[in-house]
Write a protein that holds these residues in place. Structure first.
Motif, PDB file in Angstrom:
ATOM      1  N   ALA A  68       0.942  -1.230   0.084  1.00 35.10           N
ATOM      2  CA  ALA A  68      -0.011  -0.058   0.166  1.00 35.10           C
ATOM      3  C   ALA A  68       0.657   1.274   0.072  1.00 35.10           C
ATOM      4  O   ALA A  68       2.064   1.165   0.432  1.00 35.10           O
ATOM      5  N   SER A  69       0.133   2.543  -0.366  1.00 31.28           N
ATOM      6  CA  SER A  69       1.003   3.774  -0.393  1.00 31.28           C
ATOM      7  C   SER A  69       1.406   3.846   0.941  1.00 31.28           C
ATOM      8  O   SER A  69       0.491   3.737   2.001  1.00 31.28           O
ATOM      9  N   GLY A  70       2.606   4.388   1.183  1.00 33.37           N
ATOM     10  CA  GLY A  70       3.041   4.529   2.592  1.00 33.37           C
ATOM     11  C   GLY A  70       3.626   3.630   3.386  1.00 33.37           C
ATOM     12  O   GLY A  70       3.991   3.575   4.607  1.00 33.37           O
ATOM     13  N   GLY A 100       6.259   2.061   3.109  1.00 34.68           N
ATOM     14  CA  GLY A 100       7.753   2.055   3.215  1.00 34.68           C
ATOM     15  C   GLY A 100       8.527   1.568   2.092  1.00 34.68           C
ATOM     16  O   GLY A 100       9.795   1.309   2.137  1.00 34.68           O
ATOM     17  N   LYS A 101       7.747   1.280   1.063  1.00 29.77           N
ATOM     18  CA  LYS A 101       8.750   0.603  -0.175  1.00 29.77           C
ATOM     19  C   LYS A 101       9.926   1.492  -0.585  1.00 29.77           C
ATOM     20  O   LYS A 101      10.848   0.909  -0.796  1.00 29.77           O
ATOM     21  N   THR A 102       9.684   2.688  -0.883  1.00 34.85           N
ATOM     22  CA  THR A 102      10.433   3.631  -1.184  1.00 34.85           C
ATOM     23  C   THR A 102      11.608   3.930  -0.286  1.00 34.85           C
ATOM     24  O   THR A 102      12.778   3.699  -0.699  1.00 34.85           O
ATOM     25  N   SER A 103      11.382   3.812   1.039  1.00 37.14           N
ATOM     26  CA  SER A 103      12.444   4.087   1.910  1.00 37.14           C
ATOM     27  C   SER A 103      13.242   2.938   2.014  1.00 37.14           C
ATOM     28  O   SER A 103      14.488   3.044   2.324  1.00 37.14           O
ATOM     29  N   LEU A 104      12.614   1.695   1.928  1.00 34.67           N
ATOM     30  CA  LEU A 104      13.216   0.423   1.726  1.00 34.67           C
ATOM     31  C   LEU A 104      14.392   0.515   0.661  1.00 34.67           C
ATOM     32  O   LEU A 104      15.486   0.216   0.758  1.00 34.67           O
ATOM     33  N   THR A 111       6.570  -1.749  -7.451  1.00 36.39           N
ATOM     34  CA  THR A 111       5.297  -1.422  -8.308  1.00 36.39           C
ATOM     35  C   THR A 111       4.097  -1.449  -7.573  1.00 36.39           C
ATOM     36  O   THR A 111       3.908  -2.103  -6.547  1.00 36.39           O
ATOM     37  N   HIS A 112       3.252  -0.782  -8.259  1.00 39.79           N
ATOM     38  CA  HIS A 112       1.794  -0.886  -7.539  1.00 39.79           C
ATOM     39  C   HIS A 112       0.944  -1.958  -8.520  1.00 39.79           C
ATOM     40  O   HIS A 112      -0.535  -1.926  -7.943  1.00 39.79           O
ATOM     41  N   ASP A 113       1.537  -2.247  -9.331  1.00 42.11           N
ATOM     42  CA  ASP A 113       0.893  -3.134 -10.422  1.00 42.11           C
ATOM     43  C   ASP A 113       1.148  -4.622 -10.285  1.00 42.11           C
ATOM     44  O   ASP A 113       1.976  -5.062 -10.440  1.00 42.11           O
TER      45      ASP A 113
HETATM   46  N1  LIG Z   1      12.309  11.937   4.181  1.00 41.95           N
HETATM   47  C1  LIG Z   1      11.345  11.709   5.028  1.00 41.95           C
HETATM   48  N2  LIG Z   1      11.089  12.312   6.181  1.00 41.95           N
HETATM   49  C2  LIG Z   1      10.125  12.005   6.908  1.00 41.95           C
HETATM   50  N3  LIG Z   1       8.987  11.022   6.530  1.00 41.95           N
HETATM   51  C3  LIG Z   1       9.555  10.374   5.381  1.00 41.95           C
HETATM   52  C4  LIG Z   1      10.565  10.674   4.461  1.00 41.95           C
HETATM   53  N4  LIG Z   1      10.166  10.013   3.480  1.00 41.95           N
HETATM   54  C5  LIG Z   1       9.046   9.156   3.522  1.00 41.95           C
HETATM   55  N5  LIG Z   1       8.607   9.504   4.635  1.00 41.95           N
HETATM   56  C6  LIG Z   1       7.317   8.898   5.239  1.00 41.95           C
HETATM   57  O1  LIG Z   1       7.444   7.624   5.163  1.00 41.95           O
HETATM   58  C7  LIG Z   1       6.474   6.787   4.944  1.00 41.95           C
HETATM   59  C8  LIG Z   1       6.742   5.832   3.873  1.00 41.95           C
HETATM   60  O2  LIG Z   1       7.056   6.458   2.743  1.00 41.95           O
HETATM   61  P1  LIG Z   1       7.660   5.740   1.543  1.00 41.95           P
HETATM   62  O3  LIG Z   1       7.555   6.565   0.450  1.00 41.95           O
HETATM   63  O4  LIG Z   1       8.554   4.755   1.627  1.00 41.95           O
HETATM   64  O5  LIG Z   1       6.207   4.728   1.032  1.00 41.95           O
HETATM   65  P2  LIG Z   1       5.886   3.957  -0.161  1.00 41.95           P
HETATM   66  O6  LIG Z   1       5.256   2.603   0.212  1.00 41.95           O
HETATM   67  O7  LIG Z   1       7.012   3.986  -1.481  1.00 41.95           O
HETATM   68  O8  LIG Z   1       4.760   4.710  -0.683  1.00 41.95           O
HETATM   69  P3  LIG Z   1       4.029   5.137  -2.238  1.00 41.95           P
HETATM   70  O9  LIG Z   1       3.638   3.850  -2.819  1.00 41.95           O
HETATM   71  O10 LIG Z   1       2.946   6.103  -2.141  1.00 41.95           O
HETATM   72  O11 LIG Z   1       5.191   5.701  -3.095  1.00 41.95           O
HETATM   73  C9  LIG Z   1       5.548   7.670   4.592  1.00 41.95           C
HETATM   74  O12 LIG Z   1       4.464   7.942   5.576  1.00 41.95           O
HETATM   75  C10 LIG Z   1       5.914   9.175   4.256  1.00 41.95           C
HETATM   76  O13 LIG Z   1       5.475  10.239   4.623  1.00 41.95           O
END
Ligand SMILES: Nc1ncnc2c1ncn2[C@@H]1O[C@H](COP(=O)(O)OP(=O)(O)OP(=O)(O)O)[C@@H](O)[C@H]1O
Length: 283
Positions: free
Chosen positions: A70-72, A74-78, A221-223
């Motif tokens: 799901a969005s948020g 943490g995929k991008t953070s990972l 991906t979201h797909d």
């Molecule tokens: N630099 C940052 N500082 C503070 N919070 C952050 C930062 N980057 C991401 N977040 C928070 O970390 C959480 C996870 O974000 P992330 O972008 O990793 O999720 P995601 O699964 O990739 O989302 P999406 O599918 O919408 O791209 C979100 O709540 C976001 O607001």
């Protein structure tokens, strides 16, 4: 975390009518990525927010791992931690068996937006990384021309970024990453902004490039269809703080030629539906 059990590759095969060629990527290889009890928090003091907790993940050489969630979640953070752009606040990350301390030449990254250098043409953009590595001009030209040709842009090598379509820009971004021959490619929704036809063409192209190179890939991906077509392993992220909720071997294992063939495999709808249910549960 997840109550629904998605079938393993062995179970799923019983439901799928697939070509019989075995995927070479099922053979275990060297460990490329290793995350042990990794956590990530953003901010300090009262502003601190825990985003990821207790993530364990191993990716071996030659694997193509797709990440859904799901969005948020943490995929991008990972991905940013694996790229070395963020440091984990707990646990340990190893790349190629060594502690991971920052961006690494062996890791290529492609994002949703190509972020090309607007003052350089396609060739200049693709050559950039090689120039930074101090590779001499003749070799640089040769390698860039090869990478540009492989993504089907030989005719556009002299065009500037503003003269390119979205799909062409993403092709340049892929060529730019690929030209330095990284051992690990990290891709964060690289096709999310593209139309369905361009997207499908690029999915096939990425998979061909990956198969030719034998390198390792992590692809967000979201797909669900994209994940089932590209990944030989699919990770589903969820929870709060986020983590890996579950994972499955893709029952298709790179044995379909394109997305249409993937979708028409017997039993595909069932596996797809299970993944969607899991995603709903984790969101
Ligand atoms: N630099 C940052 N500082 C503070 N919070 C952050 C930062 N980057 C991401 N977040 C928070 O970390 C959480 C996870 O974000 P992330 O972008 O990793 O999720 P995601 O699964 O990739 O989302 P999406 O599918 O919408 O791209 C979100 O709540 C976001 O607001």
């Amino acid at each position: 975390m997840a109550a629904i059990q998605v079938e393993t590759i062995e179970q799923s095969k019983e439901h799928l009518s697939l070509p019989t060629t075995e995927s070479s990527s099922t053979t275990p290889g060297k460990e490329v990525v290793s995350l042990s009890a990794v956590g990530l928090s953003y901010g300090d003091g009262k502003q601190q927010r825990e985003i990821l907790r207790d993530v364990h993940l191993q990716i071996v050489e030659g694997e193509f791992v797709c990440v859904l969630g799901a969005s948020g979640s943490g995929k991008t953070s990972l991905l940013r931690m694996i790229a070395g752009y963020e440091q984990p606040t707990a646990g340990q990350i190893k790349l190629f068996g060594r502690p991971h301390l920052g961006p690494d030449r062996q890791v290529g990254v492609v994002f949703q937006h190509a972020n090309l250098f607007p003052w350089l043409n396609v060739r200049g953009n693709v050559e950039f990384g090689l120039r930074m590595q101090g590779i001499r001009k003749v070799l640089r030209r040769e390698r860039a021309a090869d990478a540009i040709e492989r993504v089907g842009l030989a005719h556009a090598a002299k065009l500037m970024p503003h003269q390119l379509s979205g799909g062409m820009k993403q092709r340049v971004a892929i060529a730019r990453s690929m030209v330095t021959e990284p051992e690990l490619m990290l891709m964060d929704e690289p096709f999310a902004a593209l139309d369905a036809i361009t997207r499908e063409a690029l999915q096939v192209q990425v998979r061909e490039l990956w198969q030719q190179s034998g390198k390792t890939a992590l692809f967000i991906t979201h797909d669900v269809d994209e994940a089932l077509f590209l990944g030989d392993r699919i990770i589903v992220m969820g929870g709060s703080p986020g983590g890996i909720a579950t994972e499955m071997r893709s029952p298709l294992g790179h044995r379909t030629v394109n997305l249409s063939e993937t979708r028409s495999a017997n039993g595909y709808a069932k596996v797809r539906d299970q993944l969607i249910q899991l995603l709903k549960q984790e969101s």
